[in-house]
Design a protein around this motif. Structure first.
Motif, PDB file in Angstrom:
ATOM      1  N   ALA A   1     -10.124  -1.183  -4.535  1.00 55.71           N
ATOM      2  CA  ALA A   1     -10.211   0.037  -3.720  1.00 55.71           C
ATOM      3  C   ALA A   1     -10.409  -0.311  -2.252  1.00 55.71           C
TER       4      ALA A   1
ATOM      5  N   THR B   1       1.013   4.074  -3.109  1.00 52.63           N
ATOM      6  CA  THR B   1       0.881   5.522  -2.932  1.00 52.63           C
ATOM      7  C   THR B   1       2.055   6.260  -3.562  1.00 52.63           C
TER       8      THR B   1
ATOM      9  N   GLU C   1      -8.546  10.963  -2.407  1.00 54.52           N
ATOM     10  CA  GLU C   1      -7.179  10.895  -1.885  1.00 54.52           C
ATOM     11  C   GLU C   1      -6.189  10.563  -2.994  1.00 54.52           C
ATOM     12  N   TRP C   2      -6.563   9.634  -3.857  1.00 51.49           N
ATOM     13  CA  TRP C   2      -5.654   9.251  -4.938  1.00 51.49           C
ATOM     14  C   TRP C   2      -5.478  10.389  -5.934  1.00 51.49           C
TER      15      TRP C   2
ATOM     16  N   ARG D   1       0.832  -1.208   0.000  1.00 51.08           N
ATOM     17  CA  ARG D   1       0.000   0.000   0.000  1.00 51.08           C
ATOM     18  C   ARG D   1       0.868   1.260   0.000  1.00 51.08           C
TER      19      ARG D   1
ATOM     20  N   GLY E   1      -8.077   3.326   0.361  1.00 51.14           N
ATOM     21  CA  GLY E   1      -8.119   4.759   0.098  1.00 51.14           C
ATOM     22  C   GLY E   1      -9.404   5.168  -0.583  1.00 51.14           C
TER      23      GLY E   1
ATOM     24  N   VAL F   1      -9.548   8.992 -11.919  1.00 55.64           N
ATOM     25  CA  VAL F   1      -9.628   7.649 -11.341  1.00 55.64           C
ATOM     26  C   VAL F   1     -10.917   7.020 -11.832  1.00 55.64           C
TER      27      VAL F   1
ATOM     28  N   LEU G   1       1.674   7.005  -7.384  1.00 53.68           N
ATOM     29  CA  LEU G   1       0.614   7.882  -7.886  1.00 53.68           C
ATOM     30  C   LEU G   1       1.107   9.189  -8.504  1.00 53.68           C
TER      31      LEU G   1
ATOM     32  N   LEU H   1      -5.655   6.285 -13.183  1.00 53.42           N
ATOM     33  CA  LEU H   1      -5.730   5.132 -12.292  1.00 53.42           C
ATOM     34  C   LEU H   1      -7.072   4.449 -12.517  1.00 53.42           C
TER      35      LEU H   1
END
Length: 303
Positions: A189, A173, A198-199, A169, A194, A207, A176, A182
């Motif tokens: 997910a 991050t 946030e992503w 994880r 997340g 996303v 990204l 994404l």
């Protein structure tokens, strides 16, 4: 040219439910399926990976060539081909066991460069987990993003291959900032823990979350949310459906001339609806037949 970077393997697909159902070998691997789907849809596509010289490796390359995919960047080795054994539940959803020790694809090395005319590179699945290849793919992702190439990531989580979930994880991050698009499933997910917001704050311009038969939702950096329902179909199995969505999104973005972070951020609601409906339609065709058999352009219509 769209380059797909990642593993090619053999799926052993059950011909029925239960652990002891007869198994049929099928060409597979998330990135491999994405490359085949892109080629069948008509996008100029190249595959960047490492495959075995064994009979399975030759069959994998033949499958790519048959879809019109450029395999000149594929590395080769004497190690065996990775095997993934699928088990289907009552709804056709697949879970996997992997045989990966000492296999060819995990020894991928960073290539000297990307093919001429590369507009986008897609990454994901086992190739970003299994070392030493995972670090090589990660380096290729960062180099591509730094040179201004559009990058797409589908983590396509396979928990059985990830020995340290928290470490993965953290690594996810860290990817990204180098990701333009994404794409992931609701299950991915939930496992990652997340949110799209946030992503997006960490780097991607958009996303896309797949919700199985309920459709797809896109979240954009500007705060836009765009959803379409799934296409109704008699599901044989879901193998390769997410990979087909990947390919359909990239194919559609190329047709919209939106393979750049800024163009993706600026895609209007009509563009998103057209793109997501096309992806849903393509995935439905894949779900309607056994194994990862993505559609040809004639089966989904021109984008």
């Amino acid at each position: 040219m769209i380059v797909v970077a990642g593993e090619a393997l053999i799926d052993l697909v059950p011909q029925g439910q239960g652990a002891l159902a007869p198994l049929r070998p099928a060409l597979g691997g998330g990135p491999y399926n994405t490359a085949v789907a892109l080629g069948r849809l008509g996008s100029p596509t190249a595959f960047s990976s490492r495959t075995s010289y064994d009979a399975f490796g030759e069959a994998l390359l033949d499958g790519l060539r048959g879809a019109g995919v450029d395999v000149s960047a594929v590395q080769r080795g004497p190690e065996p081909t990775t095997l993934a054994v699928a088990t289907l539940d009552a709804h056709g959803s697949a879970s996997y066991s992997f045989y990966v020790d000492g296999t060819a694809d995990r020894l991928f090395a960073v290539p000297a460069g990307l093919p001429a005319g590369t507009r986008a590179v897609s990454f994901g699945t086992c190739s970003l987990v299994l070392e030493p290849g995972a670090s090589a793919y990660e380096e290729l992702m960062r180099d591509a993003a730094a040179s201004g190439v559009f990058t797409a990531l589908d983590p396509n989580i396979r928990p059985g291959l990830i020995p340290d979930a928290d470490a993965y994880r953290t690594r996810f991050t860290a990817w990204l900032p180098s990701v333009s698009l994404l794409k992931l499933s609701e299950e991915d997910a939930g496992w990652l823990g997340g949110t799209p917001e946030e992503w997006l704050a960490a780097g991607p311009s958009a996303v896309v979350v797949t919700r199985g038969g309920d459709g797809l939702t896109a979240y954009t950096r500007g705060g836009g949310v765009h959803s379409v329902p799934g296409e109704r179909v008699d599901v044989v199995d879901t193998i390769g459906a997410g990979d087909t969505v990947n390919a359909a999104l990239l194919h559609g973005l190329a047709r919209l001339d939106a393979l750049s972070p800024d163009a993706l951020s600026g895609l209007d609601p009509a563009g998103w609806e057209r793109l997501l409906r096309f992806a849903a339609r393509a995935a439905a065709v894949t779900c309607s037949r056994a194994g990862a058999e993505p559609p040809y352009a004639r089966e989904v219509g021109e984008f």
